[in-house]
Design a protein around this motif. Structure first.
Motif, PDB file in Angstrom:
ATOM      1  N   GLU A   1      35.926  13.091  74.755  1.00  0.00           N
ATOM      2  CA  GLU A   1      36.965  13.621  75.939  1.00  0.00           C
ATOM      3  C   GLU A   1      36.230  12.337  76.888  1.00  0.00           C
ATOM      4  O   GLU A   1      35.982  12.437  78.475  1.00  0.00           O
ATOM      5  N   THR A   2      36.558  10.954  76.869  1.00  0.00           N
ATOM      6  CA  THR A   2      36.493   9.719  78.006  1.00  0.00           C
ATOM      7  C   THR A   2      37.654   9.046  78.118  1.00  0.00           C
ATOM      8  O   THR A   2      37.902   8.407  79.020  1.00  0.00           O
ATOM      9  N   HIS A   3      38.464   9.265  77.210  1.00  0.00           N
ATOM     10  CA  HIS A   3      40.147   8.590  77.723  1.00  0.00           C
ATOM     11  C   HIS A   3      41.199   9.862  78.126  1.00  0.00           C
ATOM     12  O   HIS A   3      41.373  10.364  76.896  1.00  0.00           O
ATOM     13  N   PHE A   4      42.065   9.363  79.061  1.00  0.00           N
ATOM     14  CA  PHE A   4      42.920  10.194  79.596  1.00  0.00           C
ATOM     15  C   PHE A   4      44.474   9.694  79.883  1.00  0.00           C
ATOM     16  O   PHE A   4      43.499   8.360  80.506  1.00  0.00           O
ATOM     17  N   GLY A   5      45.138  10.019  80.054  1.00  0.00           N
ATOM     18  CA  GLY A   5      46.740   9.784  80.879  1.00  0.00           C
ATOM     19  C   GLY A   5      46.729  10.725  81.527  1.00  0.00           C
ATOM     20  O   GLY A   5      46.483  12.131  80.876  1.00  0.00           O
ATOM     21  N   VAL A   6      47.679  10.758  82.398  1.00  0.00           N
ATOM     22  CA  VAL A   6      47.972  12.321  83.197  1.00  0.00           C
ATOM     23  C   VAL A   6      49.482  11.957  83.757  1.00  0.00           C
ATOM     24  O   VAL A   6      49.403  10.675  84.358  1.00  0.00           O
ATOM     25  N   LEU A   7      50.104  11.862  84.281  1.00  0.00           N
ATOM     26  CA  LEU A   7      51.519  12.439  84.604  1.00  0.00           C
ATOM     27  C   LEU A   7      51.226  13.522  85.282  1.00  0.00           C
ATOM     28  O   LEU A   7      51.584  14.570  85.347  1.00  0.00           O
ATOM     29  N   VAL A   8      51.616  12.815  86.902  1.00  0.00           N
ATOM     30  CA  VAL A   8      51.888  13.922  87.817  1.00  0.00           C
ATOM     31  C   VAL A   8      52.672  13.206  88.668  1.00  0.00           C
ATOM     32  O   VAL A   8      53.315  13.054  89.546  1.00  0.00           O
ATOM     33  N   VAL A   9      53.301  14.633  88.761  1.00  0.00           N
ATOM     34  CA  VAL A   9      55.258  14.571  89.907  1.00  0.00           C
ATOM     35  C   VAL A   9      54.599  15.871  91.382  1.00  0.00           C
ATOM     36  O   VAL A   9      53.922  16.461  90.984  1.00  0.00           O
ATOM     37  N   SER A  10      54.633  15.232  92.187  1.00  0.00           N
ATOM     38  CA  SER A  10      54.329  15.835  93.121  1.00  0.00           C
ATOM     39  C   SER A  10      54.706  15.228  94.307  1.00  0.00           C
ATOM     40  O   SER A  10      54.957  14.249  94.525  1.00  0.00           O
ATOM     41  N   GLY A  11      55.303  16.026  95.756  1.00  0.00           N
ATOM     42  CA  GLY A  11      56.180  15.701  96.730  1.00  0.00           C
ATOM     43  C   GLY A  11      54.825  15.009  97.633  1.00  0.00           C
ATOM     44  O   GLY A  11      55.693  14.518  98.509  1.00  0.00           O
ATOM     45  N   ARG A  12      53.801  15.069  96.939  1.00  0.00           N
ATOM     46  CA  ARG A  12      52.673  14.147  97.878  1.00  0.00           C
ATOM     47  C   ARG A  12      52.767  13.236  98.391  1.00  0.00           C
ATOM     48  O   ARG A  12      52.673  12.551  98.619  1.00  0.00           O
ATOM     49  N   PHE A  13      53.566  12.110  96.905  1.00  0.00           N
ATOM     50  CA  PHE A  13      54.294  10.725  96.483  1.00  0.00           C
ATOM     51  C   PHE A  13      55.293  10.872  97.168  1.00  0.00           C
ATOM     52  O   PHE A  13      55.288   8.900  97.394  1.00  0.00           O
ATOM     53  N   ALA A  14      55.771  11.269  98.404  1.00  0.00           N
ATOM     54  CA  ALA A  14      56.726  10.919  98.767  1.00  0.00           C
ATOM     55  C   ALA A  14      56.762   9.784  99.728  1.00  0.00           C
ATOM     56  O   ALA A  14      55.626  10.274 100.698  1.00  0.00           O
TER      57      ALA A  14
END
Length: 134
Positions: free
Chosen positions: A53-66
């Motif tokens: 568990e050392t390398h990750f990818g994330v997809l985050v969809v959030s209204g906070r990014f507007a």
């Protein structure tokens, strides 16, 4: 996203993945209230021991990014995961979108290929000497 995908949409988190993957999901959910969240553990592609568990990818969809440029969005993700990035999390690929962006284009860019292993191992495969071995 390629690799073991640990996905959650609309707040249904599930319990898949190791302890770090669960922590990443929990912290991003608390900090960014995503409408869609995917966490991908890429660690096995990087030549580490099983369960590293050392390398990750994330997809985050959030209204906070507007209204925020990509750099500010990434900073929000990194801030939420500050302790993990200072410790066990070695690499993090971030895709940060608004709900409107995700709805209009729910396609992800391809992850770059990873050769896995270390540079030292690669040099041995190529017939070269490993650093420090002359």
């Amino acid at each position: 996203m390629r690799g073991p995908l640990l996905a959650a949409a609309g707040g249904a988190m599930g319990g898949a993945g190791g302890p770090l993957a669960r922590t990443i999901r929990a912290k991003l959910t608390a900090a960014l209230q995503p409408t869609h969240l995917e966490v991908r553990d890429d660690s096995p592609r990087h030549g580490g021991p099983p369960g590293a568990e050392t390398h990750f990818g994330v997809l985050v969809v959030s209204g906070r990014f507007a209204g925020l440029p990509p750099l500010q969005r990434h900073r929000l993700v990194h801030e939420a995961l500050r302790a993990e990035l200072a410790g066990p999390l070695h690499a993090l690929q971030v895709i940060a979108r608004t709900p409107e962006q995700w709805q209009s284009d729910p396609h992800l860019p391809s992850a770059p290929p990873c050769l896995g292993g270390s540079k030292r191992e690669k040099r041995r495969e190529d017939g070269g000497e490993a650093p420090g071995q002359q």
